[in-house]
Motif scaffolding. Structure first.
Motif, PDB file in Angstrom:
ATOM      1  N   PRO A 132      67.503 -18.414  53.374  1.00 26.89           N
ATOM      2  CA  PRO A 132      67.022 -17.181  54.001  1.00 26.89           C
ATOM      3  C   PRO A 132      65.513 -17.251  54.231  1.00 26.89           C
ATOM      4  O   PRO A 132      64.767 -17.827  53.434  1.00 26.89           O
ATOM      5  N   CYS A 133      65.084 -16.650  55.356  1.00 24.49           N
ATOM      6  CA  CYS A 133      63.664 -16.652  55.700  1.00 24.49           C
ATOM      7  C   CYS A 133      63.327 -15.359  56.436  1.00 24.49           C
ATOM      8  O   CYS A 133      64.074 -14.941  57.331  1.00 24.49           O
ATOM      9  N   ASN A 134      62.213 -14.759  56.079  1.00 24.32           N
ATOM     10  CA  ASN A 134      61.818 -13.474  56.664  1.00 24.32           C
ATOM     11  C   ASN A 134      60.600 -13.612  57.582  1.00 24.32           C
ATOM     12  O   ASN A 134      59.911 -12.632  57.867  1.00 24.32           O
ATOM     13  N   GLN A 135      60.332 -14.818  58.064  1.00 25.41           N
ATOM     14  CA  GLN A 135      59.125 -15.054  58.860  1.00 25.41           C
ATOM     15  C   GLN A 135      59.281 -14.711  60.341  1.00 25.41           C
ATOM     16  O   GLN A 135      58.298 -14.713  61.077  1.00 25.41           O
ATOM     17  N   PHE A 136      60.486 -14.435  60.773  1.00 24.99           N
ATOM     18  CA  PHE A 136      60.715 -14.198  62.204  1.00 24.99           C
ATOM     19  C   PHE A 136      61.202 -12.774  62.431  1.00 24.99           C
ATOM     20  O   PHE A 136      62.366 -12.450  62.227  1.00 24.99           O
ATOM     21  N   GLY A 137      60.288 -11.918  62.850  1.00 25.53           N
ATOM     22  CA  GLY A 137      60.626 -10.528  63.136  1.00 25.53           C
ATOM     23  C   GLY A 137      61.016  -9.722  61.918  1.00 25.53           C
ATOM     24  O   GLY A 137      61.632  -8.662  62.059  1.00 25.53           O
ATOM     25  N   ASN A 138      60.672 -10.207  60.718  1.00 18.37           N
ATOM     26  CA  ASN A 138      61.046  -9.517  59.470  1.00 18.37           C
ATOM     27  C   ASN A 138      62.539  -9.173  59.446  1.00 18.37           C
ATOM     28  O   ASN A 138      62.938  -8.078  59.049  1.00 18.37           O
ATOM     29  N   GLN A 139      63.352 -10.143  59.867  1.00 16.87           N
ATOM     30  CA  GLN A 139      64.788  -9.904  60.014  1.00 16.87           C
ATOM     31  C   GLN A 139      65.620 -10.352  58.799  1.00 16.87           C
ATOM     32  O   GLN A 139      66.837 -10.380  58.854  1.00 16.87           O
ATOM     33  N   GLU A 140      64.932 -10.675  57.715  1.00 23.36           N
ATOM     34  CA  GLU A 140      65.607 -10.976  56.453  1.00 23.36           C
ATOM     35  C   GLU A 140      64.846 -10.288  55.315  1.00 23.36           C
ATOM     36  O   GLU A 140      64.305 -10.919  54.408  1.00 23.36           O
ATOM     37  N   PRO A 141      64.797  -8.944  55.319  1.00 28.37           N
ATOM     38  CA  PRO A 141      63.950  -8.205  54.371  1.00 28.37           C
ATOM     39  C   PRO A 141      64.560  -8.000  52.992  1.00 28.37           C
ATOM     40  O   PRO A 141      63.854  -7.648  52.050  1.00 28.37           O
ATOM     41  N   GLY A 142      65.854  -8.217  52.867  1.00 32.45           N
ATOM     42  CA  GLY A 142      66.541  -7.889  51.624  1.00 32.45           C
ATOM     43  C   GLY A 142      66.241  -8.841  50.479  1.00 32.45           C
ATOM     44  O   GLY A 142      65.611  -9.895  50.646  1.00 32.45           O
TER      45      GLY A 142
ATOM     46  N   ASP B 275      59.602 -19.538  52.893  1.00 30.83           N
ATOM     47  CA  ASP B 275      58.882 -19.662  54.157  1.00 30.83           C
ATOM     48  C   ASP B 275      59.182 -21.046  54.716  1.00 30.83           C
ATOM     49  O   ASP B 275      59.297 -22.024  53.962  1.00 30.83           O
ATOM     50  N   VAL B 276      59.307 -21.128  56.034  1.00 27.73           N
ATOM     51  CA  VAL B 276      59.586 -22.427  56.661  1.00 27.73           C
ATOM     52  C   VAL B 276      58.409 -22.926  57.487  1.00 27.73           C
ATOM     53  O   VAL B 276      58.385 -24.085  57.900  1.00 27.73           O
ATOM     54  N   ASN B 277      57.432 -22.059  57.731  1.00 29.28           N
ATOM     55  CA  ASN B 277      56.221 -22.415  58.475  1.00 29.28           C
ATOM     56  C   ASN B 277      54.980 -22.049  57.686  1.00 29.28           C
ATOM     57  O   ASN B 277      55.037 -21.233  56.762  1.00 29.28           O
ATOM     58  N   GLY B 278      53.862 -22.653  58.060  1.00 30.72           N
ATOM     59  CA  GLY B 278      52.590 -22.311  57.441  1.00 30.72           C
ATOM     60  C   GLY B 278      52.325 -23.048  56.141  1.00 30.72           C
ATOM     61  O   GLY B 278      53.128 -23.863  55.686  1.00 30.72           O
TER      62      GLY B 278
END
Length: 229
Positions: free
Chosen positions: A130-140, A164-167
């Motif tokens: 799971p990753c929440n870096q794109f549009g905050n679409q994995e906030p849980g 995180d997958v980037n940065g």
């Protein structure tokens, strides 16, 4: 006679020292210890050579510690436990960064489940991060993410800790995946559901865009699994 011989010897040695190092004339002591500066100057070359050897050794150690496959990584599962990826040796893997509220969620989760059911008994495994870096679409929370995937889409494959997958804060496993297979427009992951195909030896052999459907890579998967039917 004996005293004259010693005096002659002293004058001769002093003249030799002056000829060898004229600049030392002002520092010349009254005894024969004047040769000490000449001796100490010879020790500078081995010191720099030793430093160079240490530098090469450190470089060699750093190179040997670089990961060679995904089996060199340990990640966290959704409950925070360490998982050594070497436990997946001999399996073909599809590594995916997932999200619960993306426009690609329904189609990808549905097809991932279909692909897994069809090939899990042939040595296939899906690793979902799971990753929440794109549009905050994995906030849980991790618990909410697992419940969503397992209840709604019958996901039976492992779902790991949110990363995180980037940065700079990207998980080490994702830094390795991206360095192994760069994307069309750079190494960075572009969106949710980017996919990496890994062979039985832990090598990253292919990368697919987020919009590439899981079922469309079935042919590549079967080739790595050695499945003909």
């Amino acid at each position: 006679m004996l005293r004259s011989s010693f005096r002659l010897l002293y004058i001769t040695r002093t003249n030799l020292l002056v000829r060898a190092s004229p600049s030392s004339l002002s520092r010349l002591p009254s005894k024969f210890s004047s040769a000490k500066p000449l001796v100490s100057s010879h020790h500078q070359i081995p010191l720099s050579t030793t430093g160079a050897k240490l530098s090469r050794s450190e470089h060699s150690m750093a190179a040997s510690s670089e990961p060679k496959s995904i089996y060199d990584f340990t990640v966290k599962d959704a409950k925070g436990n360490d998982v050594d990826l070497s436990t997946y040796k001999g399996k073909v893997l599809l590594i995916v960064n997932v999200a619960s509220q993306c426009g690609l969620t329904n189609s990808n989760y549905t097809e991932l489940a279909q692909l897994y059911q069809k090939y899990k008994d042939h040595g296939f495994e899906i690793l979902a991060f799971p990753c929440n870096q794109f549009g905050n679409q994995e906030p849980g929370s991790n618990e909410e993410i697992v419940q969503f995937a397992c209840t709604r889409f019958k996901a039976e494959y492992p779902i790991f800790d949110k990363v995180d997958v980037n940065g700079d804060s990207a998980a080490p496993i994702y830094k390795f995946l991206k360095s192994s297979k760069g994307g069309l427009f750079g190494d960075g992951i572009k969106w949710n559901f980017a996919k990496f195909l890994v062979d039985k030896d832990g090598n990253v052999v292919d990368r697919y865009a987020p919009t590439t459907s899981p079922l469309s890579i079935e042919k590549d998967l079967k080739k790595l699994l050695g499945v003909t039917a």
